[in-house]
Design an enzyme around this catalytic site. Structure first.
Site, PDB file in Angstrom:
ATOM      1  CD  GLU A 128      -2.892  -1.238   2.301  1.00 60.86           C
ATOM      2  OE1 GLU A 128      -2.406  -1.328   3.451  1.00 60.86           O
ATOM      3  OE2 GLU A 128      -4.108  -1.186   2.086  1.00 60.86           O
ATOM      4  CD  GLU A 166      -3.195  -6.791   3.634  1.00 57.90           C
ATOM      5  OE1 GLU A 166      -2.703  -7.660   2.887  1.00 57.90           O
ATOM      6  OE2 GLU A 166      -2.862  -5.599   3.595  1.00 57.90           O
TER       7      GLU A 166
HETATM    8  C1  1HE Z   1       6.791  -8.375  12.081  1.00 60.32           C
HETATM    9  C2  1HE Z   1       6.069  -8.240  10.853  1.00 60.32           C
HETATM   10  C3  1HE Z   1       4.867  -7.510  10.893  1.00 60.32           C
HETATM   11  C4  1HE Z   1       7.853  -9.409  10.471  1.00 60.32           C
HETATM   12  N1  1HE Z   1       4.478  -6.983  12.073  1.00 60.32           N
HETATM   13  N2  1HE Z   1       6.355  -7.830  13.204  1.00 60.32           N
HETATM   14  N3  1HE Z   1       2.049  -8.418   7.121  1.00 60.32           N
HETATM   15  C5  1HE Z   1       2.272  -9.745   7.070  1.00 60.32           C
HETATM   16  O1  1HE Z   1       1.423 -10.544   7.344  1.00 60.32           O
HETATM   17  C6  1HE Z   1       3.677 -10.154   6.725  1.00 60.32           C
HETATM   18  C7  1HE Z   1       4.337 -10.769   7.946  1.00 60.32           C
HETATM   19  N4  1HE Z   1       5.767 -10.994   7.739  1.00 60.32           N
HETATM   20  C8  1HE Z   1       6.270 -12.018   7.009  1.00 60.32           C
HETATM   21  O2  1HE Z   1       5.558 -12.733   6.334  1.00 60.32           O
HETATM   22  C9  1HE Z   1       7.753 -12.236   7.087  1.00 60.32           C
HETATM   23  O3  1HE Z   1       8.255 -11.587   8.254  1.00 60.32           O
HETATM   24  C10 1HE Z   1       8.549 -11.683   5.852  1.00 60.32           C
HETATM   25  C11 1HE Z   1       8.238 -12.531   4.614  1.00 60.32           C
HETATM   26  C12 1HE Z   1       8.230 -10.221   5.586  1.00 60.32           C
HETATM   27  C13 1HE Z   1      10.071 -11.753   6.163  1.00 60.32           C
HETATM   28  O4  1HE Z   1      10.410 -13.089   6.599  1.00 60.32           O
HETATM   29  P1  1HE Z   1      11.762 -13.350   7.404  1.00 60.32           P
HETATM   30  O5  1HE Z   1      11.885 -14.821   7.572  1.00 60.32           O
HETATM   31  O6  1HE Z   1      12.886 -12.597   6.749  1.00 60.32           O
HETATM   32  O7  1HE Z   1      11.554 -12.626   8.845  1.00 60.32           O
HETATM   33  P2  1HE Z   1      10.732 -13.128  10.127  1.00 60.32           P
HETATM   34  O8  1HE Z   1      11.583 -14.081  10.911  1.00 60.32           O
HETATM   35  O9  1HE Z   1       9.384 -13.593   9.763  1.00 60.32           O
HETATM   36  O10 1HE Z   1      10.538 -11.748  10.928  1.00 60.32           O
HETATM   37  C14 1HE Z   1      11.635 -11.109  11.551  1.00 60.32           C
HETATM   38  C15 1HE Z   1      11.057 -10.325  12.725  1.00 60.32           C
HETATM   39  O11 1HE Z   1      10.181  -9.306  12.213  1.00 60.32           O
HETATM   40  C16 1HE Z   1      10.199 -11.182  13.642  1.00 60.32           C
HETATM   41  O12 1HE Z   1      10.311 -10.639  14.939  1.00 60.32           O
HETATM   42  P3  1HE Z   1      11.305 -11.278  16.040  1.00 60.32           P
HETATM   43  O13 1HE Z   1      11.143 -10.408  17.236  1.00 60.32           O
HETATM   44  O14 1HE Z   1      10.821 -12.696  16.219  1.00 60.32           O
HETATM   45  O15 1HE Z   1      12.690 -11.228  15.428  1.00 60.32           O
HETATM   46  C17 1HE Z   1       8.787 -10.949  13.141  1.00 60.32           C
HETATM   47  O16 1HE Z   1       7.798 -11.164  14.127  1.00 60.32           O
HETATM   48  C18 1HE Z   1       8.864  -9.474  12.779  1.00 60.32           C
HETATM   49  N5  1HE Z   1       7.875  -9.111  11.789  1.00 60.32           N
HETATM   50  N6  1HE Z   1       6.751  -8.914   9.898  1.00 60.32           N
HETATM   51  C19 1HE Z   1       5.207  -7.142  13.183  1.00 60.32           C
HETATM   52  N7  1HE Z   1       4.144  -7.313   9.805  1.00 60.32           N
HETATM   53  C20 1HE Z   1      -3.277  -0.629   7.148  1.00 60.32           C
HETATM   54  S1  1HE Z   1      -3.749  -2.210   6.955  1.00 60.32           S
HETATM   55  C21 1HE Z   1      -2.381  -3.074   6.373  1.00 60.32           C
HETATM   56  C22 1HE Z   1      -2.630  -4.534   6.648  1.00 60.32           C
HETATM   57  C23 1HE Z   1      -1.407  -5.355   6.575  1.00 60.32           C
HETATM   58  O17 1HE Z   1      -0.342  -4.905   6.234  1.00 60.32           O
HETATM   59  S2  1HE Z   1      -1.627  -6.994   6.987  1.00 60.32           S
HETATM   60  C24 1HE Z   1      -0.163  -7.779   6.488  1.00 60.32           C
HETATM   61  C25 1HE Z   1       0.844  -7.819   7.577  1.00 60.32           C
END
Ligand code: 1HE
Length: 262
Positions: A116, A136
């Site tokens: 977005e 989402e």
């Molecule tokens: C996060 C977030 C996040 C990572 N919010 N903390 N977005 C999603 O559903 C996407 C969620 N993220 C992922 O699918 C993956 O993290 C990635 C593909 C982007 C990257 O994967 P990777 O293996 O490199 O990293 P990871 O191990 O998953 O994440 C590293 C850290 O970032 C980890 O935290 P840690 O404390 O365990 O190290 C994750 O929890 C954190 N992290 N993504 C919070 N999104 C206005 S409405 C908009 C609606 C949306 O955007 S919904 C979609 C949300």
């Protein structure tokens, strides 16, 4: 480049002449967008130095942006959810409908709210690692940062519906073919390419950038009769400026770039 203003630690701003770079600087959380970051983006665009004529949005780490900070979302009730979404709308509207062309450098995850944010920019340069998704659908959510308006404009309703319903993801080459990005460059080359484009954009006549940002989108959304009239008015305003007259004379004297030059 010098530091421009006080921003939250999740953002960094630099300014070099007519080009400013705003960097998402939270790579440990894959640049997930917290409320603080969204408000920081708003502050950056609202207080932009009038000398700045193009903005590049870049990101630290391997991923452009993992979207909404899911850790903050679980606390919201329904009404707070509406206000939250409207806050994102306000900020991304400032990017899309502001007076400065914005170029986003995409790599790794460009997902959810990250997509977005990217679609609020005017030009997108994708590194080969970039991938696009709307998770989402898998989280029981819906887009809230303007995705349902901006994503279909680029790739159509059917492609967006598929991404949300099935979790489908597109890679950089597919994304360029569909319309998510206008450029694909090798890994690590995105920022350089975006800065090069930004310099070129910043060198345009102000009336051209105004017309492209403010008038072109309105023409594209209007019916053809009104669109043609708006086009005629804007064309006349542009060609009547001293700047345009000077640029046309420069071309005729053989001193300006040709359309065939890169
Ligand atoms: C996060 C977030 C996040 C990572 N919010 N903390 N977005 C999603 O559903 C996407 C969620 N993220 C992922 O699918 C993956 O993290 C990635 C593909 C982007 C990257 O994967 P990777 O293996 O490199 O990293 P990871 O191990 O998953 O994440 C590293 C850290 O970032 C980890 O935290 P840690 O404390 O365990 O190290 C994750 O929890 C954190 N992290 N993504 C919070 N999104 C206005 S409405 C908009 C609606 C949306 O955007 S919904 C979609 C949300």
């Amino acid at each position: 480049m010098s530091n421009q203003l006080e921003l939250p630690g999740t953002l960094r701003a630099e300014i070099a002449g007519p080009v400013a770079v705003l960097t998402l600087a939270r790579p440990d959380k894959r640049n997930a967008l917290s409320d603080e970051t969204i408000l920081g983006i708003e502050q950056f665009f609202r207080t932009l130095d009038p000398q700045v004529r193009a903005v590049v949005i870049d990101a630290d780490g391997d991923h452009f942006c993992a979207g909404l900070d899911l850790a903050e979302m679980t606390e919201h009730d329904t009404l707070a959810g509406v206000a939250h979404s409207r806050m994102w709308h306000r900020v991304f509207d400032l990017i899309e409908n502001g007076s400065v062309p914005v170029i986003a450098v995409l790599k790794g995850a460009v997902v959810g709210g990250g997509l977005e944010l990217a679609t609020s920019a005017h030009i997108r340069v994708a590194e080969e690692s970039a991938f696009y998704a709307l998770p989402e659908g898998q989280r029981g959510l819906f887009t809230g940062g303007g995705g349902s308006v901006r994503v279909p404009r680029l790739v159509g309703v059917a492609a967006m519906a598929d991404m949300m319903l099935t979790g489908r993801r597109y890679d950089a080459a597919q994304g360029a073919a569909m319309g998510f990005s206008q450029y694909v460059v090798p890994a690590g080359a995105g920022r350089r390419k975006a800065l090069e484009l930004a310099e070129r954009v910043a060198g345009n006549a102000p009336q051209t950038n105004f017309a492209v940002l403010q008038v072109l989108p309105r023409i594209a959304r209007s019916n053809p009769a009104e669109g043609f009239m708006m086009e005629a008015l804007m064309a006349a305003i542009a060609q009547g400026t001293d700047d345009a007259k000077f640029r046309m004379r420069e071309f005729l004297a053989g001193r300006a770039r040709k359309a065939s030059d890169q």
